[in-house]
Design an enzyme around this catalytic site. Structure first.
Site, PDB file in Angstrom:
ATOM      1  N   HIS A   7     -89.748  20.648  59.880  1.00  0.00           N
ATOM      2  CA  HIS A   7     -88.581  20.902  60.724  1.00  0.00           C
ATOM      3  C   HIS A   7     -88.681  22.208  61.502  1.00  0.00           C
ATOM      4  O   HIS A   7     -87.853  22.464  62.373  1.00  0.00           O
ATOM      5  CB  HIS A   7     -87.322  20.909  59.858  1.00  0.00           C
TER       6      HIS A   7
ATOM      7  N   CYS B  69     -93.625  19.836  62.998  1.00  0.00           N
ATOM      8  CA  CYS B  69     -93.980  18.706  63.860  1.00  0.00           C
ATOM      9  C   CYS B  69     -94.261  19.210  65.266  1.00  0.00           C
ATOM     10  O   CYS B  69     -93.488  20.012  65.813  1.00  0.00           O
ATOM     11  CB  CYS B  69     -92.825  17.702  63.878  1.00  0.00           C
TER      12      CYS B  69
ATOM     13  N   HIS C  25     -78.475  21.708  60.362  1.00  0.00           N
ATOM     14  CA  HIS C  25     -79.795  21.104  60.173  1.00  0.00           C
ATOM     15  C   HIS C  25     -80.890  22.151  60.332  1.00  0.00           C
ATOM     16  O   HIS C  25     -80.813  23.035  61.189  1.00  0.00           O
ATOM     17  CB  HIS C  25     -80.005  19.969  61.186  1.00  0.00           C
TER      18      HIS C  25
ATOM     19  N   GLU D  96     -83.861  22.019  61.541  1.00  0.00           N
ATOM     20  CA  GLU D  96     -84.514  22.047  62.845  1.00  0.00           C
ATOM     21  C   GLU D  96     -83.698  22.873  63.835  1.00  0.00           C
ATOM     22  O   GLU D  96     -84.245  23.681  64.596  1.00  0.00           O
ATOM     23  CB  GLU D  96     -84.710  20.624  63.372  1.00  0.00           C
TER      24      GLU D  96
ATOM     25  N   THR E  57     -84.455  16.690  67.640  1.00  0.00           N
ATOM     26  CA  THR E  57     -85.319  15.538  67.925  1.00  0.00           C
ATOM     27  C   THR E  57     -84.902  14.263  67.215  1.00  0.00           C
ATOM     28  O   THR E  57     -85.354  13.176  67.591  1.00  0.00           O
ATOM     29  CB  THR E  57     -86.778  15.854  67.540  1.00  0.00           C
TER      30      THR E  57
ATOM     31  N   SER F  15     -81.484  12.900  55.371  1.00  0.00           N
ATOM     32  CA  SER F  15     -82.396  12.559  56.464  1.00  0.00           C
ATOM     33  C   SER F  15     -81.588  12.242  57.714  1.00  0.00           C
ATOM     34  O   SER F  15     -80.937  11.201  57.810  1.00  0.00           O
ATOM     35  CB  SER F  15     -83.267  11.357  56.081  1.00  0.00           C
TER      36      SER F  15
ATOM     37  N   ASN G  24     -82.516  11.408  60.786  1.00  0.00           N
ATOM     38  CA  ASN G  24     -82.903  10.231  61.568  1.00  0.00           C
ATOM     39  C   ASN G  24     -82.508   8.939  60.861  1.00  0.00           C
ATOM     40  O   ASN G  24     -82.155   7.956  61.506  1.00  0.00           O
ATOM     41  CB  ASN G  24     -84.396  10.270  61.903  1.00  0.00           C
TER      42      ASN G  24
ATOM     43  N   SER H 208     -89.094   9.521  57.544  1.00  0.00           N
ATOM     44  CA  SER H 208     -89.616  10.267  56.401  1.00  0.00           C
ATOM     45  C   SER H 208     -89.612   9.448  55.117  1.00  0.00           C
ATOM     46  O   SER H 208     -89.852   9.991  54.041  1.00  0.00           O
ATOM     47  CB  SER H 208     -88.795  11.553  56.199  1.00  0.00           C
TER      48      SER H 208
END
Length: 341
Positions: free
Chosen positions: A92, A114, A142, A144, A182, A240, A242, A284
């Protein structure tokens, strides 16, 4: 899996077909997740245990537990890592302050960020250098977002929705730029970006967007599942982002949907009246958890398993050269990262 998987065929009337399970494709590990997990596995091979990982390497409880068995130690802060030890930064990404803290402790850092997240970091630095206020679309808590915001904290404002855009205390002609987390829902993010475009007269942003290819592909696959199945189950951990977005996308497109961390979380009260179940998994989530859910459903009578049409992903992110084999110069493949390849 105990059930036989076959390609999806034309839909028969619901009252003339057995209960069926439809597996999405693509699903599961993306290139960034494979790379991050592989980095931890390779670091353990080279350095031995323990290898410290700042935060969860990826947001999946099964992956974290498997790496812990091998000797990975997950910590919340680089300050918890013994001086001079090996420390992996998660997929992240981290802020410059974290990198500075790691340097102060003389940690041997291996960066598993990433590459698509790194691209957002680089854009934040560029926009800040240009004197723009950065409007970072995402969830403030989050990891990220915390990392990207750390590139220019004095110039960055996090916005989560259209209401946040309307509430911004900025003149409409302020030079601004937007970036996005993302792993967001593409449709939801588009609405927020449209609100920014309507509000500001001097707005810059990424030409091709920041939503990663894997998140978009999995959301598109879930939309297909939602159109053709009564129930959609998304395998993924509760932290998670996503995976959670995939559940939301399925619901927005007309299907009941639930997040299922593993087969043990399947609630049988979801099944009465359901003739078809679509299954996908977050970027993930390892395939072994999908297999476990399919096996659980097979034990309940859902033996007919089909593979939905979808796109094949062939993206591969290279591993850090420092992890290469000293003899061959290559980076060996690792078992957990390469699961189901």
């Amino acid at each position: 899996m105990s059930a036989t998987i076959r390609p999806a065929g034309p839909d028969a009337p619901a009252d003339h077909r057995p209960p069926r399970v439809v597996l999405a494709q693509p699903r599961g590990f993306c290139a960034g997740v494979r790379r991050a997990i592989g980095i931890v596995e390779r670091a353990l091979d080279l350095h031995g245990a323990p290898v410290y990982v700042r935060k969860e390497i990826v947001h999946n409880h099964h992956v974290v537990a498997e790496l812990e068995k091998r000797g990975a130690r997950f910590v919340d802060s680089e300050e918890e890592v013994p001086e001079g030890a090996v420390c992996v930064f998660s997929a992240h990404g981290v802020s410059p302050a974290v990198r500075s803290g790691a340097a102060d402790r003389r940690l041997e850092v291996i960066d598993a960020t990433c590459p698509l997240v790194s691209k957002v970091h680089q854009a934040a630095v560029r926009y800040a250098r240009d004197g723009r206020t950065i409007l970072l679309v995402g969830h403030a808590e989050h990891e990220e977002v915390e990392g990207v915001r750390g590139e220019a904290p004095e110039r960055t404002i996090v916005v989560e929705n259209e209401d946040d855009v309307a509430a911004l205390d900025l003149p409409n002609d302020t030079p601004v730029a937007y970036l996005t987390q993302t792993t967001l829902s593409f449709d939801e993010t588009r609405r927020v970006v449209d609100a920014l475009r309507a509000r500001f007269t001097d707005l810059a942003g990424p030409a091709d967007g920041d939503i990663c290819y894997a998140s978009q592909n999995r959301q598109n696959a879930v939309k297909s599942l939602a159109r053709h199945n009564d129930l959609v189950l998304v395998v993924g951990s509760r932290n998670s982002s996503n995976s959670i977005r995939m559940v939301e996308v399925a619901r927005e497109h007309g299907s009941a949907a639930h997040l299922v961390p593993d087969a043990g979380h399947l609630d049988e009260t979801w099944l009465p009246g359901v003739s078809s179940i679509g299954i996908s998994s977050g970027a993930s989530a390892p395939e072994i958890l999908v297999r476990g859910l399919v096996d659980r459903l097979a034990a309940l009578g859902w033996h007919d398993v089909e593979l939905d049409d979808g796109i094949a992903e062939d993206v591969v992110f290279s591993m850090p050269a420092r992890l290469a084999d000293p003899v061959t110069g290559r980076v060996p493949r690792t078992p957990l990262a390469d699961e189901a390849l």
